[in-house]
Scaffold this motif. Structure first.
Motif, short mmCIF file in Angstrom:
data_model
loop_
_atom_site.label_atom_id
_atom_site.label_comp_id
_atom_site.label_asym_id
_atom_site.label_seq_id
_atom_site.Cartn_x
_atom_site.Cartn_y
_atom_site.Cartn_z
N ILE A 35 0.85 -1.20 0.00
CA ILE A 35 0.00 0.00 0.00
C ILE A 35 0.88 1.24 0.00
O ILE A 35 0.63 2.20 -0.74
N HIS A 38 2.23 1.78 -3.52
CA HIS A 38 1.29 2.26 -4.53
C HIS A 38 0.83 3.67 -4.24
O HIS A 38 0.57 4.43 -5.17
N ARG A 42 4.97 3.79 -6.36
CA ARG A 42 5.98 2.75 -6.54
C ARG A 42 5.24 1.43 -6.64
O ARG A 42 4.03 1.39 -6.70
N MET A 43 5.96 0.33 -6.64
CA MET A 43 5.30 -0.97 -6.71
C MET A 43 5.44 -1.77 -5.43
O MET A 43 4.78 -2.77 -5.26
N MET A 46 8.58 -6.66 -5.15
CA MET A 46 8.16 -7.35 -6.38
C MET A 46 8.99 -8.60 -6.64
O MET A 46 8.61 -9.43 -7.47
N ARG A 47 10.13 -8.78 -5.99
CA ARG A 47 11.09 -9.75 -6.50
C ARG A 47 11.02 -11.10 -5.81
O ARG A 47 11.41 -12.10 -6.41
#
Lengths: 333, 188
Positions: A35, A38, A42-43, A46-47
């Motif tokens: 949250i 976003h 940003r994201m 993710m990795r």
């Protein structure tokens, strides 16, 4: 035989609760970082795993394998005791919290609470009060200026916000004529308390934010001026204890808001299973906590104290008086 | 009159936390906006503009002979003194570099060598992924420079790509141009 079954059931429920409370911080940290990402375009993670779902596991492994550092000048006993003192009260409180009436499993009625205390509300506030000891011991034992200042601030904050928090729920207790959380939820079967107690809800929620040490009241770990507050010197798994305790309190305040003001597991309009209603409401308030964190700046320390003593306390007292007068004049709704 | 009304409105807004609600609405809107993140090594890659000054490369003429005449002007003009040229004369009597080394660890990618070159033999290309664990690996010789990718024909955009340490960067994109990354940035 019946006694053994009853005891076994209680042990099972307690073990289940502890497992849930220990595991919930994992998805919550992921959610918080997602949250946050976003909101800031940003994201987030993710990795590790699908959209970073396994990131909390990686963090957990990292915290477990880090050096468990104790400062040379620290009071070793208190330093080791503090994380446990911070972690235990939020867990203990959940014993008194009902999650629903009952479900029938294999023809047996199993209640969705460990115990139905008639003074549950009092118990909740009494036990939450103990959490201050974890904070003050942690700050004192580390023998660090940042930690001491952080713990001093936190103690003052927690003590001054516990008072309006306690006063805010008196209106609810007057309406339900009971301090049992089960009875309070049952009393809201038709109309939720938020309709009768909007001021009470406001005071309780703001005080809850302060109690959970969340932005805009996270003075204890104001990164800019205090390092990390009372847990500056903690590392590894002891730091994780403080984090788990923080998330448990966020969860606890959300649960209390739902039970006291938003009708617990009573649904509206859409007929869903009561437990699902309860979980959805709690999830919403947990989201609101995270949402607040990435929207508002931090209050200054004197503003924090002014809000607590000059706004919330008079508001909660006025709420008690007006609720009492209306109950006496108009009668129970 | 309207001023008084404004004042009343302000007070009502203050009492019901209109400013806090505005802030919450703003962050909520941002939460559903498109992230500006370029997932560089994992999914996407930035194609530089054609004016971009990346890794140097040496050019060949139509016969496949190296264009460089080993005049050493690039080595002279280089502000960080990172080019080393040793000339030789081939059987036709033309001058070419026997050794042409650029120490990219010292190079500041100013492009002066490109400007100074009278034979249009050296230029700075599109490649920007040449990091290394050892600074000795960053000294690039003549044959490596001849093999480096040249100037970008198009550029300025993001394409799907995946960085693989063994195979280098795999760019798989049908559109040469790539999508414009800047369009994601929300300006209010």
């Amino acid at each position: 035989m019946e006694l053994i079954v009853a005891l076994g059931l209680i042990v099972f429920k307690v073990a289940f609760l502890i497992a849930i409370l220990l595991l919930l911080p994992l998805p919550l940290t992921w959610l918080e970082r997602k949250i946050a990402g976003h909101i800031q375009q940003r994201m987030g993670p993710m990795r590790v795993g699908w959209h970073g779902l396994l990131q909390p596991m990686a963090d957990g492994i990292k915290l477990l394998t880090k050096e468990d550092h104790i400062p040379a000048e620290a009071d070793r006993f208190l330093f080791k005791l503090a994380p446990i003192l911070a972690l235990a009260p939020p867990f203990v409180v959940f014993v008194a919290i009902p999650f629903g009436e009952s479900v029938s499993v294999l023809g047996h009625e199993i209640t969705l609470y460990v115990s139905n205390m008639n003074v549950a509300l009092l118990f909740v506030f009494a036990v939450i009060g103990i959490e201050v000891y974890g904070v003050i011991f942690g700050g004192w034992a580390a023998n660090s200026k940042y930690a001491v200042l952080g713990s001093l601030r936190t103690c003052a904050q927690m003590i001054s916000y516990e008072i309006p928090m306690g006063f805010a729920v008196i209106g609810v207790v007057m309406l339900a004529q009971s301090m049992s959380l089960l009875d309070i939820v049952r009393a809201q079967a038709d109309v939720w308390n938020i309709v009768y107690q909007p001021v009470g809800f406001f005071v309780f929620f703001v005080a809850g934010l302060a109690e959970a040490q969340r932005i805009p009241f996270d003075l204890s770990e104001a990164e800019g001026d205090l390092g990390a507050g009372f847990h500056t010197e903690y590392s590894g798994i002891r730091f994780a204890f403080f984090m788990v305790s923080e998330y448990a309190i966020v969860l606890l305040v959300s649960v209390l808001v739902v039970i006291l003001f938003f009708g617990g597991w009573n649904g509206v309009l859409i007929p869903l299973p009561p437990l699902l209603w309860f979980v959805l409401k709690v999830a919403f308030f947990v989201y609101v906590f995270i949402w607040f964190r990435f929207t508002f700046p931090r209050y200054r320390y004197d503003q924090l104290m002014a809000i607590g003593w000059k706004v919330l306390l008079p508001l909660s007292m006025a709420n008690i008086i007006i609720t009492g007068v209306l109950l006496g004049a108009v009668g129970a709704p | 009159m309207s001023r008084a009304q404004d004042k009343v409105g302000t007070w009502i807004g203050w009492a019901f936390f209109a400013d806090l609600a505005n802030g919450l609405a703003l962050t909520f809107g941002y939460m559903f906006s498109k992230p500006v993140t370029m997932q560089y090594p994992d999914k996407e890659k930035w194609l530089p503009y054609s004016r971009y000054r990346g890794h140097h490369f040496l050019k060949r003429d139509e016969e496949g002979e190296i264009k460089c005449v080993a005049c050493e002007l690039c080595a002279r003009i280089c502000p960080c003194d990172c080019i080393e040229v040793v000339p030789y004369e081939d059987e036709k009597g033309n001058r070419h570099p026997a050794k042409f080394e650029i120490d990219t660890a010292r190079c500041l990618f100013c492009g002066l060598c490109e400007d100074a070159c009278p034979a249009d033999a050296i230029a700075l290309g599109q490649q920007y992924e040449f990091s290394s664990f050892s600074s000795a690996d960053l000294v690039i010789g003549r044959d490596d420079l001849l093999a480096k990718p040249g100037k970008a024909a198009t550029g300025g955009g993001v394409v799907a790509a995946r960085l693989n340490t063994e195979q280098g960067v795999l760019v798989k994109s049908s559109e040469q141009q790539g999508y414009n990354w800047w369009r994601n940035i929300r300006r209010t």
